[in-house]
Design a protein around this motif. Structure first.
Motif, PDB file in Angstrom:
ATOM      1  N   UNK A  49      81.198 -37.198  23.943  1.00  0.00           N
ATOM      2  CA  UNK A  49      80.168 -36.646  24.831  1.00  0.00           C
ATOM      3  C   UNK A  49      80.296 -37.215  26.244  1.00  0.00           C
ATOM      4  N   UNK A  50      80.665 -38.493  26.363  1.00  0.00           N
ATOM      5  CA  UNK A  50      80.874 -39.086  27.692  1.00  0.00           C
ATOM      6  C   UNK A  50      82.155 -38.571  28.326  1.00  0.00           C
ATOM      7  N   UNK A  51      83.192 -38.384  27.508  1.00  0.00           N
ATOM      8  CA  UNK A  51      84.479 -37.887  28.016  1.00  0.00           C
ATOM      9  C   UNK A  51      84.281 -36.539  28.716  1.00  0.00           C
ATOM     10  N   UNK A  52      83.419 -35.723  28.165  1.00  0.00           N
ATOM     11  CA  UNK A  52      83.210 -34.361  28.661  1.00  0.00           C
ATOM     12  C   UNK A  52      82.146 -34.262  29.760  1.00  0.00           C
ATOM     13  N   UNK A  53      81.512 -35.365  30.098  1.00  0.00           N
ATOM     14  CA  UNK A  53      80.421 -35.335  31.064  1.00  0.00           C
ATOM     15  C   UNK A  53      80.845 -34.917  32.463  1.00  0.00           C
ATOM     16  N   UNK A  54      79.884 -34.369  33.169  1.00  0.00           N
ATOM     17  CA  UNK A  54      79.983 -34.201  34.613  1.00  0.00           C
ATOM     18  C   UNK A  54      79.252 -35.386  35.214  1.00  0.00           C
ATOM     19  N   UNK A  55      79.873 -36.051  36.166  1.00  0.00           N
ATOM     20  CA  UNK A  55      79.254 -37.200  36.823  1.00  0.00           C
ATOM     21  C   UNK A  55      79.062 -36.896  38.297  1.00  0.00           C
ATOM     22  N   UNK A  56      78.090 -37.554  38.890  1.00  0.00           N
ATOM     23  CA  UNK A  56      77.828 -37.359  40.313  1.00  0.00           C
ATOM     24  C   UNK A  56      78.079 -38.666  41.039  1.00  0.00           C
ATOM     25  N   UNK A  57      78.835 -38.576  42.121  1.00  0.00           N
ATOM     26  CA  UNK A  57      79.139 -39.754  42.933  1.00  0.00           C
ATOM     27  C   UNK A  57      79.052 -39.356  44.396  1.00  0.00           C
ATOM     28  N   UNK A  58      78.211 -40.047  45.132  1.00  0.00           N
ATOM     29  CA  UNK A  58      78.006 -39.768  46.563  1.00  0.00           C
ATOM     30  C   UNK A  58      77.631 -38.303  46.793  1.00  0.00           C
ATOM     31  N   UNK A  59      76.821 -37.751  45.895  1.00  0.00           N
ATOM     32  CA  UNK A  59      76.343 -36.384  46.044  1.00  0.00           C
ATOM     33  C   UNK A  59      77.318 -35.303  45.620  1.00  0.00           C
ATOM     34  N   UNK A  60      78.492 -35.681  45.107  1.00  0.00           N
ATOM     35  CA  UNK A  60      79.499 -34.713  44.662  1.00  0.00           C
ATOM     36  C   UNK A  60      79.624 -34.806  43.145  1.00  0.00           C
ATOM     37  N   UNK A  61      79.697 -33.645  42.478  1.00  0.00           N
ATOM     38  CA  UNK A  61      79.833 -33.616  41.025  1.00  0.00           C
ATOM     39  C   UNK A  61      81.298 -33.472  40.629  1.00  0.00           C
ATOM     40  N   UNK A  62      81.685 -34.225  39.604  1.00  0.00           N
ATOM     41  CA  UNK A  62      83.055 -34.234  39.079  1.00  0.00           C
ATOM     42  C   UNK A  62      83.022 -34.176  37.564  1.00  0.00           C
ATOM     43  N   UNK A  63      84.069 -33.603  36.972  1.00  0.00           N
ATOM     44  CA  UNK A  63      84.302 -33.794  35.547  1.00  0.00           C
ATOM     45  C   UNK A  63      84.803 -35.222  35.411  1.00  0.00           C
ATOM     46  N   UNK A  64      84.279 -35.976  34.433  1.00  0.00           N
ATOM     47  CA  UNK A  64      84.714 -37.369  34.274  1.00  0.00           C
ATOM     48  C   UNK A  64      86.228 -37.445  34.061  1.00  0.00           C
ATOM     49  N   UNK A  65      86.767 -36.576  33.185  1.00  0.00           N
ATOM     50  CA  UNK A  65      88.209 -36.519  32.930  1.00  0.00           C
ATOM     51  C   UNK A  65      88.671 -35.078  33.047  1.00  0.00           C
ATOM     52  N   UNK A  66      89.827 -34.884  33.659  1.00  0.00           N
ATOM     53  CA  UNK A  66      90.449 -33.558  33.790  1.00  0.00           C
ATOM     54  C   UNK A  66      91.841 -33.607  33.187  1.00  0.00           C
ATOM     55  N   UNK A  67      92.145 -32.655  32.309  1.00  0.00           N
ATOM     56  CA  UNK A  67      93.467 -32.619  31.656  1.00  0.00           C
ATOM     57  C   UNK A  67      94.523 -32.254  32.689  1.00  0.00           C
ATOM     58  N   UNK A  68      95.630 -33.026  32.690  1.00  0.00           N
ATOM     59  CA  UNK A  68      96.702 -32.758  33.650  1.00  0.00           C
ATOM     60  C   UNK A  68      98.023 -32.438  32.977  1.00  0.00           C
ATOM     61  N   UNK A  69      98.163 -32.761  31.673  1.00  0.00           N
ATOM     62  CA  UNK A  69      99.435 -32.537  30.999  1.00  0.00           C
ATOM     63  C   UNK A  69      99.261 -32.677  29.495  1.00  0.00           C
ATOM     64  N   UNK A  70     100.009 -31.839  28.737  1.00  0.00           N
ATOM     65  CA  UNK A  70     100.002 -31.956  27.265  1.00  0.00           C
ATOM     66  C   UNK A  70     100.896 -33.080  26.819  1.00  0.00           C
TER      67      UNK A  70
END
Length: 70
Positions: A49-70
């Motif tokens: 559930x934490x891995x999939x979270x959206x987090x906010x930092x300095x007013x900007x929202x990010x996916x906590x982790x983004x897949x970049x390669x298999x």
């Protein structure tokens, strides 16, 4: 979103490799087992559930982790 093994980038920039999905023995909560791809290449676990979270930092929202390669 489904978590699959492979390389991911944390929103702060470091890269990690998801090795497995596991279940907590007491709570049955789904956990992500992953390895840092820098430094001592430590092995870590984090609730899915934490891995999939959206987090906010300095007013900007990010996916906590983004897949970049298999």
């Amino acid at each position: 979103m489904e978590i699959k093994p492979g390389k991911y980038r944390h929103f702060k920039g470091n890269e990690y490799e998801v090795l497995y999905l596991a279940r907590h023995s007491e709570t049955q909560e789904e956990m992500v087992v992953y390895r840092a791809l820098y430094g001592d290449f430590g092995i870590w676990v984090r609730p899915a559930s934490m891995w999939l979270e959206t987090v906010e930092r300095h007013g900007v929202k990010y996916q906590r982790f983004t897949k970049i390669e298999d």
